[in-house]
Design a protein around this motif. Structure first.
Motif, PDB file in Angstrom:
ATOM      1  N   SER A 238       0.834  -1.225  -0.034  1.00 34.12           N
ATOM      2  CA  SER A 238      -0.059  -0.118  -0.030  1.00 34.12           C
ATOM      3  C   SER A 238       0.902   1.396   0.001  1.00 34.12           C
ATOM      4  O   SER A 238       1.816   1.293   0.301  1.00 34.12           O
ATOM      5  N   LEU A 239       0.389   2.391  -0.511  1.00 32.30           N
ATOM      6  CA  LEU A 239       0.784   3.674  -0.526  1.00 32.30           C
ATOM      7  C   LEU A 239       0.923   4.296   0.783  1.00 32.30           C
ATOM      8  O   LEU A 239      -0.064   4.731   1.041  1.00 32.30           O
ATOM      9  N   PRO A 240       1.813   4.356   1.625  1.00 29.62           N
ATOM     10  CA  PRO A 240       1.803   5.114   2.977  1.00 29.62           C
ATOM     11  C   PRO A 240       1.213   6.421   2.760  1.00 29.62           C
ATOM     12  O   PRO A 240       1.559   7.114   2.139  1.00 29.62           O
ATOM     13  N   ASN A 241       0.565   6.753   4.016  1.00 32.77           N
ATOM     14  CA  ASN A 241       0.053   8.234   4.121  1.00 32.77           C
ATOM     15  C   ASN A 241       0.971   9.180   4.125  1.00 32.77           C
ATOM     16  O   ASN A 241       0.982  10.262   3.523  1.00 32.77           O
ATOM     17  N   LEU A 242       2.016   8.724   4.829  1.00 32.00           N
ATOM     18  CA  LEU A 242       3.181   9.567   4.873  1.00 32.00           C
ATOM     19  C   LEU A 242       3.634  10.034   3.566  1.00 32.00           C
ATOM     20  O   LEU A 242       4.287  11.106   3.185  1.00 32.00           O
ATOM     21  N   SER A 243       3.807   8.979   2.606  1.00 29.01           N
ATOM     22  CA  SER A 243       4.539   9.075   1.374  1.00 29.01           C
ATOM     23  C   SER A 243       3.598  10.337   0.493  1.00 29.01           C
ATOM     24  O   SER A 243       4.283  10.758  -0.302  1.00 29.01           O
ATOM     25  N   ILE A 244       2.199   9.950   0.715  1.00 30.81           N
ATOM     26  CA  ILE A 244       1.365  10.783   0.013  1.00 30.81           C
ATOM     27  C   ILE A 244       1.676  12.235   0.433  1.00 30.81           C
ATOM     28  O   ILE A 244       1.445  13.093  -0.397  1.00 30.81           O
ATOM     29  N   ILE A 245       1.619  12.385   1.593  1.00 26.69           N
ATOM     30  CA  ILE A 245       1.830  13.834   1.990  1.00 26.69           C
ATOM     31  C   ILE A 245       3.159  14.469   1.335  1.00 26.69           C
ATOM     32  O   ILE A 245       3.034  15.615   0.948  1.00 26.69           O
ATOM     33  N   ALA A 246       4.331  13.525   1.523  1.00 31.03           N
ATOM     34  CA  ALA A 246       5.419  13.986   0.945  1.00 31.03           C
ATOM     35  C   ALA A 246       5.212  14.467  -0.598  1.00 31.03           C
ATOM     36  O   ALA A 246       5.553  15.326  -1.213  1.00 31.03           O
ATOM     37  N   ILE A 247       4.363  13.486  -1.335  1.00 31.25           N
ATOM     38  CA  ILE A 247       4.341  13.778  -2.700  1.00 31.25           C
ATOM     39  C   ILE A 247       3.661  15.061  -2.992  1.00 31.25           C
ATOM     40  O   ILE A 247       3.711  16.144  -3.644  1.00 31.25           O
ATOM     41  N   LEU A 248       2.494  15.351  -2.247  1.00 33.21           N
ATOM     42  CA  LEU A 248       1.921  16.530  -2.113  1.00 33.21           C
ATOM     43  C   LEU A 248       2.555  17.640  -2.170  1.00 33.21           C
ATOM     44  O   LEU A 248       2.661  18.747  -2.687  1.00 33.21           O
ATOM     45  N   VAL A 249       3.432  17.797  -0.880  1.00 32.84           N
ATOM     46  CA  VAL A 249       4.199  18.698  -0.682  1.00 32.84           C
ATOM     47  C   VAL A 249       5.223  18.859  -1.702  1.00 32.84           C
ATOM     48  O   VAL A 249       5.408  20.475  -2.048  1.00 32.84           O
ATOM     49  N   ILE A 250       5.831  17.982  -2.222  1.00 41.22           N
ATOM     50  CA  ILE A 250       6.702  18.353  -3.402  1.00 41.22           C
ATOM     51  C   ILE A 250       6.019  18.823  -4.458  1.00 41.22           C
ATOM     52  O   ILE A 250       6.507  19.969  -5.109  1.00 41.22           O
ATOM     53  N   LEU A 251       4.682  18.531  -4.717  1.00 38.71           N
ATOM     54  CA  LEU A 251       4.239  19.077  -6.005  1.00 38.71           C
ATOM     55  C   LEU A 251       3.813  20.534  -5.733  1.00 38.71           C
ATOM     56  O   LEU A 251       4.024  21.360  -6.658  1.00 38.71           O
ATOM     57  N   VAL A 252       3.342  20.851  -4.674  1.00 36.61           N
ATOM     58  CA  VAL A 252       3.157  22.424  -4.449  1.00 36.61           C
ATOM     59  C   VAL A 252       4.492  23.059  -4.163  1.00 36.61           C
ATOM     60  O   VAL A 252       4.431  24.062  -5.015  1.00 36.61           O
ATOM     61  N   VAL A 253       5.326  22.584  -3.944  1.00 32.62           N
ATOM     62  CA  VAL A 253       6.535  23.286  -3.994  1.00 32.62           C
ATOM     63  C   VAL A 253       7.178  23.591  -5.411  1.00 32.62           C
ATOM     64  O   VAL A 253       7.321  24.459  -5.835  1.00 32.62           O
ATOM     65  N   TRP A 254       6.946  22.418  -5.997  1.00 31.30           N
ATOM     66  CA  TRP A 254       7.289  22.402  -7.522  1.00 31.30           C
ATOM     67  C   TRP A 254       6.541  23.668  -8.286  1.00 31.30           C
ATOM     68  O   TRP A 254       7.226  24.432  -9.082  1.00 31.30           O
ATOM     69  N   ILE A 255       5.263  23.634  -7.992  1.00 30.31           N
ATOM     70  CA  ILE A 255       4.491  24.627  -8.715  1.00 30.31           C
ATOM     71  C   ILE A 255       4.909  26.127  -8.243  1.00 30.31           C
ATOM     72  O   ILE A 255       5.073  26.884  -8.994  1.00 30.31           O
ATOM     73  N   LEU A 256       5.103  25.996  -6.822  1.00 28.84           N
ATOM     74  CA  LEU A 256       5.539  27.291  -6.485  1.00 28.84           C
ATOM     75  C   LEU A 256       6.786  27.829  -7.193  1.00 28.84           C
ATOM     76  O   LEU A 256       6.999  29.019  -7.480  1.00 28.84           O
ATOM     77  N   LEU A 257       7.920  27.056  -7.130  1.00 30.53           N
ATOM     78  CA  LEU A 257       9.217  27.434  -7.644  1.00 30.53           C
ATOM     79  C   LEU A 257       9.206  27.771  -8.894  1.00 30.53           C
ATOM     80  O   LEU A 257       9.955  28.551  -9.575  1.00 30.53           O
ATOM     81  N   GLU A 258       8.571  26.848  -9.721  1.00 21.48           N
ATOM     82  CA  GLU A 258       8.741  26.576 -11.090  1.00 21.48           C
ATOM     83  C   GLU A 258       7.679  27.335 -11.960  1.00 21.48           C
ATOM     84  O   GLU A 258       7.990  27.679 -13.071  1.00 21.48           O
ATOM     85  N   GLN A 259       6.617  27.376 -11.453  1.00 19.20           N
ATOM     86  CA  GLN A 259       5.548  27.965 -12.271  1.00 19.20           C
ATOM     87  C   GLN A 259       4.878  29.104 -11.975  1.00 19.20           C
ATOM     88  O   GLN A 259       3.695  29.312 -12.178  1.00 19.20           O
ATOM     89  N   THR A 260       5.210  29.656 -10.865  1.00 23.47           N
ATOM     90  CA  THR A 260       4.535  30.966 -10.538  1.00 23.47           C
ATOM     91  C   THR A 260       5.570  32.360 -10.461  1.00 23.47           C
ATOM     92  O   THR A 260       6.860  32.161 -10.269  1.00 23.47           O
ATOM     93  N   THR A 261       5.110  33.380 -10.408  1.00 23.31           N
ATOM     94  CA  THR A 261       5.984  34.576 -10.542  1.00 23.31           C
ATOM     95  C   THR A 261       6.687  34.532  -9.305  1.00 23.31           C
ATOM     96  O   THR A 261       8.184  34.990  -9.100  1.00 23.31           O
ATOM     97  N   PHE A 262       6.216  34.377  -7.903  1.00 28.64           N
ATOM     98  CA  PHE A 262       6.934  34.040  -6.777  1.00 28.64           C
ATOM     99  C   PHE A 262       7.976  33.364  -6.551  1.00 28.64           C
ATOM    100  O   PHE A 262       9.052  33.735  -6.422  1.00 28.64           O
ATOM    101  N   GLY A 263       7.869  32.008  -7.299  1.00 28.69           N
ATOM    102  CA  GLY A 263       8.948  31.269  -7.360  1.00 28.69           C
ATOM    103  C   GLY A 263      10.472  31.753  -8.513  1.00 28.69           C
ATOM    104  O   GLY A 263      11.444  31.595  -7.821  1.00 28.69           O
ATOM    105  N   ARG A 264       9.938  32.318  -9.455  1.00 31.90           N
ATOM    106  CA  ARG A 264      10.796  32.815 -10.214  1.00 31.90           C
ATOM    107  C   ARG A 264      11.489  34.051  -9.663  1.00 31.90           C
ATOM    108  O   ARG A 264      12.584  34.271  -9.879  1.00 31.90           O
ATOM    109  N   ARG A 265      10.675  34.800  -8.901  1.00 38.30           N
ATOM    110  CA  ARG A 265      11.257  36.081  -8.151  1.00 38.30           C
ATOM    111  C   ARG A 265      12.267  35.405  -7.152  1.00 38.30           C
ATOM    112  O   ARG A 265      13.375  36.088  -7.099  1.00 38.30           O
TER     113      ARG A 265
END
Ligand SMILES: Nc1ncnc2c1ncn2[C@@H]1O[C@H](COP(=O)(O)OP(=O)(O)OP(=O)(O)O)[C@@H](O)[C@H]1O
Ligand SMILES: Nc1ncnc2c1ncn2[C@@H]1O[C@H](COP(=O)(O)OP(=O)(O)OP(=O)(O)O)[C@@H](O)[C@H]1O
Ligand SMILES: [Mg+2]
Ligand SMILES: [Mg+2]
Lengths: 283, 319, 506, 319
Positions: free
Chosen positions: D166-193
């Motif tokens: 089974s896919l552990p809950n903790l892993s799911i959280i980690a994946i979600l956090v990575i996704l959010v940070v990825w969007i933030l850093l790579e796909q928003t003006t905020f991150g690019r700044r």
């Protein structure tokens, strides 16, 4: 050849060494393949390593960490049918048994020693450590004993920084306390929940030239450095010897019995302790 | 204005000293207590002095704590095996020098970031210390008395208000090390070149500085100082265990950084590092004497550092 | 012509750094629809005034009005909102980001779903901004760091031109541009003027200023000493106004002819980006290197300087084999270098002037090669600085506090401090005022008179023609021809660089 | 050539994977083991993701470990006091966010060097964790079972070679956090700044980026992620003590730095950080399975990191 693993976050502590060595000795007799894993203070890593061991399908696992904190790992082992033993860990339904000394009894021995030696009155400095449950219970007992003497005042309850082993920081703390209490007799005793702070305090007292005041120091564990200090007849007067080797060997015996198919019923196995004073320090 | 900017941090630190002296008039501002502080901080002083050398180039060395532990273990093992003290000490210092040179080679010849390289060697040195010692603390009769006595000894300075005070041997070593590093960094071409490298590595390279060689040497010196600090520690506790130096690393870096807040452009300076170390030592000493609960003391140490350094920074309006 | 409300008026502007005045009541008035030159020698206060307008530096006093309305400019954002756009003297780009991202830096990127960056649109708009300068060789998706200095400058200019504004302020925009690129910039600046906006323009290339600008304000020692239409003043009078003395000639005469001995020779020299190249340099000769950007000039210099590994070929210095393993070895052999980018490659900005100058000569500037002698170093540096009119509080002043042109003089001083046999110069007079340029040329001539050889890479064609004995043309990573500089015209040189034939080839 | 330069480190890491797969064919390259690894590294993953945000600007946050411990303690105390889990978790996250904002304020508004500021708050947060918990480990019945069960749960993925995975809950959280940070850093003006600030702070400031505000926000996010990591840790060990997060700090910084050796200009990238975390996790996992003695394991981990990163660096010979 049976595969047995010991997982501990506390390898750097001297006691752990003795457990492991005594365990190894028995293991060698039984021709086990022992894997000792130190996670350097990281409790979650203990779970991780237990998971790895389960994947590897070892025959038995020994831990020396509070079992309630590694339930996830214990559960994984249980699901895989791998027995887990506590070596001075704590009692837990997921453990086959926990082999340990009686911490309450040890602290009672040294704190009553102190109270008797100072005749129930004077200022006492305590060195405690709450973050580690087996040491924390010692502080509780000592608090109770000193609290029972109306004329004993606990001057300071110090938690030393143990990241470097505890001696150096305890010494610095004691030096400061001595500076703040310069009157001879203003400190009657130092009660330490284990030996390292006691040794640090001893160095501070000797260095301050106040060893003649008769400040009584006690520790717990009776490690070699402490035994030597006690044997030398200075301020460091008493400590309690846990039988670390006995715990290690008893744990190995428990593992051997279970591997041989026996069932162990008691959830805690106590190994006796002994008060160490100048009389028996060199034994 | 300019005064506040440059000396703000220093003023903050002086305020801390005044505070302790007022609160503890009988015990804090005494010669005895100050000699204690110099002794308590001597090991950190030596390690931080070594750290200053690499930080002048803008680099770090995270392995100093492990190197200190390893040096202590090596010396203790040799003494336990019956070797004379001088041989044990020399070999331990050589181990530190070699470890530092290894760091330097990784950073300058192989080209690994100092942070990664020294993080890796931090792990390695610590592992080695465990391997050679079998994880045990080496103490008691295994350590010759003379070795432990060294840290307890000192040069008598005579009476001071009725108490016999002496300058501890460890403090003397620290002072010597500071002096050597001061000469090296402030009075020699070697130091000048390190500062240039720290200011602009590329410009230094194009100005004919052998940056690779100098970096190698600088890291070696830091390793040597770490080993010296580890030996002092071992002497002070008359024993050695494989983790005893680990607290030194962050504190050494902290001391150097505290020092940088006192220099003109935020570059590390050895005398500023000395102030940084003393501030850390004084906070521990003073707050313990005030019987501040050790947990609250932690919070206070952090807060006081922020206030002292912040006072200096606020003066420095950017525009 | 009626006198309209000025677009920008800044009066009684004062600013002192640590008590030392950089501006002492300067004033500047720019009308709508003009290109206004801001002139003055190095350290006169031009950049300081511009930084005050940009909200980067806080003035001690200033009365600033835009379109007649008094304003205070307390931040870069405030300046932006007032319709001011800036290209500062120092390179302020992020080399690790793409061209398009650099163009949009500080502005809100085009977005999708109201948060995500719309990269397609971003690159499209960036492309449009580049198009406006007629640039078709730069891909907006490229990393800015991959571009040459000239191209980076073009990107910065495009960024300033991204949207319409009232006043565009440019501090030495052409210092890194080729003649051709400069012309394109001037075309756009004239368009801006035609649209009613204005340009405030700083350059030490006087010909350019005379040709482009309508009016000029001259600063000297932080004061505005004159302002007026450029049509009413001659080149020489303008120079005299700026530097307070007459400069008869732009270039000093060579004291002696190059000798017949060879100082330096390269035979089939090749390195990464440099194809086998051979040439030789006579004692006392200045050899210019010209070519389009990216033709291998930098690689050639770095190979001679021991910084790029030589992959084949040999070199000789004073007829002895010369194969430096590093810049350190090159300096040892008597080869000195002025790198292209003074801030990134030439200077330790937060160190004193004297330490920068002696950095490459510490062996001699110390006792026993080990012990520092700061007193002697300072005197040495002060003497050198005086030779080229270095404007500084003293040799112990930190380089970061110097004006751009004066920083350049420090780099040059370091190179000539050790009596080099061979001087490698890349853009040695970038940002240096006319007077000090002459001083630098004189020092170059002094060196050649003593038999040193000089290799000079420059994008300033009049400079190449004026100071060099011969000029080597580089194309596609190798020297294609070497011509005599005497009698050469700028157009001839441009043609040679593009590989177009003229009758001039020697 | 260019290939080696860019992918040298990655190749080194792949070599490590291949080695373990060959040595442990039956247990290492299994879905089960890999799910274990994602779970074992999930806390570090979240903290390192947060660390990446500040490191993109060229800053550090040394306080993440203490912030993680503090958040765990706060949540545990609230649960022990009978508060519902969601309230405890929310307050703990808020504490992390505030702590991070405090860091950000010290760094950007007061202008203290990130290293000093976060070293001071590291001490402060740790002291606070001790103060509020009285230094005790909060465990056992004080912690609701549901809280501990969360870390043990997961989404069943079905059978894999006869074993239910089974896919552990903790892993799911980690994946979600990575996704959010990825969007933030790579796909928003905020991150690019943030990247612009990291590439050239001066240029970012001159072009009108509100550097102070962005720095404040970035540090707040790092604090938030640290708190999340601390909660995950507390859930995994079904307890909280005031030091349990302390190992996360150096490992998080190490993971980000390992990642930077894989990016084009040595800038931090979230996906590279992910690789860095996994490398650290795989080394621990694989060497444990190989029954390598833990001390020797330490030495090996350090050496392997040097070899992998060094392979990448040696490829980059410019001169
Ligand atoms: N940060 C600073 N600290 C101290 N002095 C400074 C600082 N910045 C500039 N100055 C001084 O202010 C004066 C004016 O400098 P500024 O940069 O405005 O000159 P400039 O006219 O732009 O010269 P250039 O043509 O060389 O670019 C110089 O004397 C310089 O040394
Ligand atoms: N110095 C400058 N140079 C270029 N553009 C600028 C500058 N200052 C502000 N801007 C732009 O002016 C506009 C208004 O600025 P401001 O930052 O206040 O907008 P905002 O709504 O806060 O944007 P964001 O939320 O993305 O930060 C934005 O498009 C901004 O990017
Ligand atoms: Mg200027
Ligand atoms: Mg905004």
């Amino acid at each position: 050849q049976a595969k047995v693993a010991i997982v501990t976050p506390y390898m750097a502590q001297p006691g752990t060494q003795f457990y492991v060595e005594a365990f190894q000795a028995v293991a060698d007799e039984n021709d086990w393949d022992v894997n000792v894993i130190d996670t350097a203070g990281d409790v979650a890593a203990v779970i991780s390593r237990i998971e790895d061991l389960v994947v590897q399908n070892v025959d038995a696992i020994v831990i020396n960490v509070d079992p309630t904190q590694v339930t996830a790992g214990l559960q994984a082992a249980k699901d895989a049918g791998i027995p887990v033993f506590g070596m001075d860990a704590g009692a837990d339904p997921l453990l086959v048994t926990n082999v340990t000394s009686n911490g309450y009894a040890m602290a009672a021995e040294t704190s009553t020693y102190v109270a008797d030696r100072i005749k129930g009155e004077g200022n006492v400095v305590m060195f405690v450590f709450e973050a580690f449950p087996p040491v924390q219970v010692r502080g509780v007992v000592a608090d109770a004993v000193f609290g029972n003497y109306p004329d004993i005042k606990v001057l300071d309850r110090v938690t030393p920084d143990v990241s470097d082993g505890g001696i150096a920081d305890s010494r610095a703390k004691m030096e400061a306390i001595l500076s703040a209490n310069p009157e001879p007799g203003s400190i009657k005793a130092v009660w330490a929940a284990w030996d390292q702070p006691a040794l640090g305090a001893l160095q501070a007292i000797e260095d301050a030239g106040r060893s003649g005041e008769g400040i009584v120091i006690t520790g717990i564990d009776a490690n070699p450095q402490a035994r030597e200090a006690i044997a030398a007849g200075g301020n460091f007067e008493a400590s309690v010897a846990q039988d670390f080797s006995g715990i290690g060997a008893a744990t190995a015996d428990a593992v051997a019995r279970v591997l041989a198919g026996e069932e162990i019923l008691q959830s805690v196995t106590y190994v006796p302790t002994k008060l160490i004073t100048k009389a028996n320090a060199t034994e | 204005m300019v005064f506040i900017r440059r000396y703000g941090t220093l003023i903050g630190f002086v305020a801390i000293l005044v505070f302790f002296s007022v609160m503890l008039p009988a015990t804090f501002p005494t010669a005895r207590n100050w000699l204690n502080i110099t002794q308590q901080t001597s090991m950190l002083m030596v390690v931080a002095a070594g750290m200053t050398v690499v930080m002048v180039m803008g680099d770090f060395d995270l392995s100093v704590g492990s190197a200190a532990s390893l040096a202590g273990i090596v010396a203790a093992l040799m003494m336990a095996a019956g070797q004379p003290i001088w041989a044990a000490v020399s070999i331990a210092l050589a181990v530190g020098l070699l470890g530092g040179a290894f760091n330097g080679a990784m950073v300058s010849l192989v080209g690994i970031l100092p942070f990664i390289a020294t993080l890796a060697t931090m792990t390695m040195f610590s592992g080695l210390a465990f391997v050679v010692s079998g994880g045990k603390t080496i103490s008691g009769r295994a350590i010759p008395e003379d070795f432990g006595n060294f840290a307890r000894g000192g040069i008598p300075l005579g009476d001071w208000g009725g108490v016999a005070v002496s300058l501890p041997n460890l403090s003397i070593i620290a002072i010597l090390v500071i002096l050597v590093v001061w000469i090296l960094l402030e009075q020699t071409t070697f130091g000048r070149r390190l500062y240039a490298m720290g200011g602009n590595m590329e410009a230094a390279h194009l100005s004919g500085i052998a940056v690779k060689r100098l970096r190698l040497i600088a890291f070696s010196l830091t390793g040597l100082a770490a080993a010296a600090g580890g030996l002092m520690y071992a002497s002070r506790v008359a024993s050695a265990n494989p983790v005893q130096g680990s607290g030194l690393m962050l504190n050494a870096i902290a001391a150097v950084f505290l020092g940088t807040t006192m220099s003109r452009h935020g570059e590390p300076r050895i005398l500023a590092t000395v102030v940084g170390v003393i501030v850390l030592g004084v906070l521990d000493n003073g707050l313990t004497q005030l019987s501040v609960d050790s947990y609250i003391r932690q919070v206070l140490v952090g807060a006081l550092i922020l206030v002292a350094v912040g006072a200096g920074s606020l003066g420095q309006k950017r525009r | 012509m009626a006198s309209p409300v000025p677009l920008l008026s800044a009066t009684s502007v004062t600013k002192a750094y640590a008590g030392i005045p950089a501006l002492s009541g300067a004033s500047l008035v720019v009308a709508p629809g003009e290109i206004h030159a801001l002139m003055g020698e190095n350290g006169a206060g031009k950049s300081t005034l511009i930084k005050i307008l940009a909200g980067v530096v806080a003035p001690d006093t200033a009365h600033i009005a835009i379109d007649g309305a008094p304003v205070t400019i307390e931040s870069t954002k405030a300046a932006y909102r007032l319709g001011l756009r800036f290209i500062h003297q120092e390179f302020n780009v992020v080399p690790t980001l793409s061209v398009a991202e650099n163009i949009f830096m500080g502005r809100r990127y085009p977005r999708r779903a109201s948060i995500l960056v719309d990269w397609v649109e971003l690159n499209r708009q960036a492309q449009r901004a580049l198009d406006r300068l007629g640039i078709d060789h730069i891909d907006p998706r490229q990393n800015l760091g991959e571009l040459g200095l000239g191209d980076q400058m073009l990107v910065r200019i495009s960024a300033a031109l991204l949207d319409d504004a009232k006043l565009y302020v440019m501090d030495e925009p052409t210092a890194a541009l080729t003649a051709d690129e400069s012309q394109r910039l001037f075309r756009v600046l004239r368009e801006i003027r035609a649209s009613g906006s204005s340009v405030l323009y700083v350059s030490h290339r006087l010909d350019e200023v005379m040709a482009l600008c309508d009016k000029a304000t001259v600063l000297r020692d932080g004061r505005s000493i004159d302002s007026g239409a450029l049509a009413n003043i001659t080149h020489d009078d303008l120079v005299a106004l700026m530097i307070g003395r007459k400069v008869e000639e732009a270039y000093p005469k060579a004291v002696a002819e190059p000798r017949d001995t060879t100082v330096f020779a390269a035979t089939n020299l090749a390195t990464l980006g440099l194809k086998p190249t051979s040439f030789s340099l006579r004692a006392g000769e200045v050899l210019g290197i010209a070519g389009l950007s990216g033709s291998g000039q930098g690689e050639l210099i770095r190979a001679i300087f021991g910084d790029f590994r030589v992959t084949s070929g040999t070199m000789s210095l004073d007829n002895a084999p010369y194969a430096p393993a590093s810049p350190a070895a090159a300096w040892q052999s008597g080869v000195a270098y002025v790198p292209r980018e003074r801030r990134a490659e030439g200077l330790v900005m937060r160190r004193p002037i004297y330490q920068n100058i002696t950095l490459a000569h510490l062996k001699r500037q110390s006792r026993a090669g080990t012990w520092l002698t700061p007193g002697r170093e300072k005197r040495f540096a002060a003497d050198l600085g005086a030779n080229m009119r270095l404007k500084a509080v003293g040799p112990a002043q930190d380089v970061i506090e110097l004006s751009g042109g004066n920083q350049q003089k420090v780099v040059f001083a370091k190179a000539v401090a050790g009596d080099p046999r061979l001087l490698l110069l890349e853009e040695p007079t970038r940002g240096v005022d006319v007077g000090a340029k002459f001083d630098i040329y004189s020092i170059i001539r002094e060196r050649t008179a003593k038999g040193a050889g000089v290799i000079l890479v420059s994008s300033d064609l009049p400079e190449l023609i004026g100071i060099c004995d011969r000029i080597a043309i580089m194309r596609d990573g190798t020297i294609t021809t070497i011509v005599d500089a005497a009698g050469l015209g700028e157009d001839d040189l441009v043609n040679l660089c593009y590989g177009r034939t003229t009758g001039m080839v020697a």
